[in-house]
Design an enzyme around this catalytic site. Structure first.
Site, PDB file in Angstrom:
ATOM      1  N   GLY A 106      -9.704  -4.404   1.625  1.00  0.00           N
ATOM      2  CA  GLY A 106      -8.944  -4.276   2.863  1.00  0.00           C
ATOM      3  C   GLY A 106      -9.262  -2.997   3.605  1.00  0.00           C
ATOM      4  O   GLY A 106     -10.308  -2.370   3.413  1.00  0.00           O
ATOM      5  N   ASP A 107      -8.333  -2.568   4.446  1.00  0.00           N
ATOM      6  CA  ASP A 107      -8.558  -1.392   5.284  1.00  0.00           C
ATOM      7  C   ASP A 107      -8.303  -0.078   4.570  1.00  0.00           C
ATOM      8  O   ASP A 107      -8.828   0.966   4.985  1.00  0.00           O
ATOM      9  CB  ASP A 107      -7.658  -1.463   6.520  1.00  0.00           C
ATOM     10  CG  ASP A 107      -6.180  -1.339   6.148  1.00  0.00           C
ATOM     11  OD1 ASP A 107      -5.711  -2.195   5.373  1.00  0.00           O
ATOM     12  OD2 ASP A 107      -5.502  -0.408   6.617  1.00  0.00           O
TER      13      ASP A 107
ATOM     14  N   THR B 128       0.825  -1.201   0.000  1.00  0.00           N
ATOM     15  CA  THR B 128       0.000   0.000   0.000  1.00  0.00           C
ATOM     16  C   THR B 128       0.868   1.263   0.000  1.00  0.00           C
ATOM     17  O   THR B 128       1.960   1.265   0.544  1.00  0.00           O
ATOM     18  CB  THR B 128      -0.887  -0.004   1.261  1.00  0.00           C
ATOM     19  OG1 THR B 128      -1.656  -1.201   1.282  1.00  0.00           O
ATOM     20  CG2 THR B 128      -1.826   1.184   1.283  1.00  0.00           C
TER      21      THR B 128
ATOM     22  N   ARG C  11     -12.630  -9.012  -2.428  1.00  0.00           N
ATOM     23  CA  ARG C  11     -12.056  -8.640  -1.130  1.00  0.00           C
ATOM     24  C   ARG C  11     -11.640  -7.170  -1.091  1.00  0.00           C
ATOM     25  O   ARG C  11     -11.056  -6.640  -2.021  1.00  0.00           O
ATOM     26  CB  ARG C  11     -10.849  -9.534  -0.836  1.00  0.00           C
ATOM     27  CG  ARG C  11     -10.162  -9.246   0.510  1.00  0.00           C
ATOM     28  CD  ARG C  11      -8.971  -8.337   0.354  1.00  0.00           C
ATOM     29  NE  ARG C  11      -8.282  -8.103   1.645  1.00  0.00           N
ATOM     30  CZ  ARG C  11      -7.312  -7.227   1.825  1.00  0.00           C
ATOM     31  NH1 ARG C  11      -6.905  -6.498   0.811  1.00  0.00           N
ATOM     32  NH2 ARG C  11      -6.760  -7.074   3.014  1.00  0.00           N
TER      33      ARG C  11
ATOM     34  N   GLY D  43      -4.656  -6.003   6.085  1.00  0.00           N
ATOM     35  CA  GLY D  43      -5.857  -5.203   6.239  1.00  0.00           C
ATOM     36  C   GLY D  43      -6.910  -5.740   7.175  1.00  0.00           C
ATOM     37  O   GLY D  43      -7.617  -4.971   7.834  1.00  0.00           O
TER      38      GLY D  43
ATOM     39  N   THR E  28      -0.614   0.851   6.562  1.00  0.00           N
ATOM     40  CA  THR E  28      -0.196  -0.203   5.653  1.00  0.00           C
ATOM     41  C   THR E  28       0.037  -1.467   6.465  1.00  0.00           C
ATOM     42  O   THR E  28       0.768  -1.452   7.451  1.00  0.00           O
ATOM     43  CB  THR E  28       1.089   0.175   4.874  1.00  0.00           C
ATOM     44  OG1 THR E  28       1.544  -0.968   4.129  1.00  0.00           O
ATOM     45  CG2 THR E  28       2.200   0.655   5.797  1.00  0.00           C
ATOM     46  N   GLY E  29      -0.598  -2.549   6.068  1.00  0.00           N
ATOM     47  CA  GLY E  29      -0.468  -3.787   6.828  1.00  0.00           C
ATOM     48  C   GLY E  29      -1.462  -4.817   6.361  1.00  0.00           C
ATOM     49  O   GLY E  29      -2.143  -4.626   5.353  1.00  0.00           O
TER      50      GLY E  29
END
Length: 344
Positions: free
Chosen positions: A240-241, A210, A238, A264, A261-262
């Site tokens: 993510g965050d 990200t 899907r 999600g 960033t990780g």
């Protein structure tokens, strides 16, 4: 007022010492033969040429956004500019560098938030949008909504005259070959082919691709934005965050601007970006204290890995991550500039 711009290009197992950690390990996968290069980068780290490429790319994004702040421009414009530069760079999993889904498509997510008025715009699952962060800005300013997805977001983009790009623009040979290796499996990868496979087996070594930016301008206004291509071989639409306001992106002049960033799923469940803001607003914690509690305590206890970048209305900033490294950069009105990959 001091002004500050902070950017990131992903976090994860980014370390020059990874050779010792992974020496002798073998991928525990039935796809071993097809993935015989899975550990190359993890075992050897970035080479000098790669470090130079990432350094140059991060500085280009920093300078583009910083120039806007230096000339008295708005934090929101600086964030959009910096992220657009990162989206145009195939090194990063966003925009032109977006990875491929299970169906072999490039689907992108992005979010943008203005700390002055808590206005926000987000998009998910869009295709053929050259700069998703610019579409997120249009959603915020002109749609009357906050979050658009898929075909509806694409229709809105056409109405707003957002620049489109053909599939060929997003085609990246390395990304494509990465997808080919796992498309017939139930595995997925968070960014590069050198990242461990996720899915049926546990994995601990990976990098999140990200990109994001946060800024504080000369008027003390804050903005935050995040953009991503998601996960290689992701299924079922899907999300993510990154495009979720409060999870991967948040900005409030009273507290801070955050871009995450990780992995999600953990950042969604922990509502990471808003949690940092809440700790500052309701408990009176400093930016650094709040970030540390959420990223290095709360997320760790949940098993979540990754990090965030943060800025407050006084120009204070923080890089906070619980992974081995994070591609990151900062430039402020005090003449300080940072570009770094590793923890130290």
């Amino acid at each position: 007022m001091p002004f500050t711009l902070v950017i990131h290009g992903g976090a994860g197992n980014i370390t020059p010492e990874i050779l010792n950690k992974n020496q002798g390990q073998q991928p525990a996968s039935s796809l071993k033969e097809a993935l015989d290069t899975e550990y190359d980068v993890l075992q050897n780290g970035l080479n000098i040429e790669q470090e130079q490429q990432y350094t140059k790319s991060l500085k280009e994004a920093l300078n583009a956004g910083y120039d806007i702040l230096r000339d008295g421009g708005a934090a929101l414009d600086a964030v959009v500019m910096a992220i657009s530069v990162l989206e145009d760079n195939p090194l990063f999993n966003a925009g032109r560098g977006a990875v491929f889904t299970k169906k072999g498509l490039n689907e992108m997510d992005a979010a943008l938030m203005d700390g002055r008025n808590l206005m926000a715009g987000a998009i998910a699952g869009v295709r053929n949008i050259k700069n998703p962060i610019k579409l997120a800005r249009e959603v915020m300013l002109h749609s009357g909504h906050v979050f658009l997805s898929g075909e509806g977001a694409a229709e809105f983009a056409l109405n707003q005259g957002i620049e489109m790009a053909p599939d060929e623009y997003f085609f990246n040979r390395a990304r494509y070959e990465q997808w080919l290796q796992i498309r017939d499996s139930d595995f997925y990868q968070l960014d590069h082919k050198d990242d461990n496979l996720k899915g049926p087996m546990p994995n601990t070594d990976y990098k999140f691709g990200t990109v994001g930016a946060v800024a504080c301008d000369v008027n003390g206004n804050i903005a935050a934005g995040t953009s991503t291509g998601g996960m290689t071989n992701k299924r079922f639409g899907r999300i993510g965050d990154s495009p979720v306001i409060g999870a991967g992106t948040y900005a409030n002049n009273k507290t801070c601007g955050i871009s995450c960033t990780g992995h999600g799923e953990y950042f969604l469940r922990a509502v990471v970006a808003y949690d940092v803001s809440c700790l500052m607003e309701y408990k009176g914690l400093s930016l650094q204290e709040a970030c540390a509690i959420v990223v290095k305590d709360k997320l760790v206890k949940m098993g979540g890995e990754g990090g965030l970048i943060a800025v407050d209305a006084k120009g204070n900033f923080d890089f906070c991550f619980n992974s081995a490294g994070m591609y990151r950069g900062m430039r402020n009105s005090e003449g300080k500039e940072i570009v770094a990959f590793y923890k130290n």
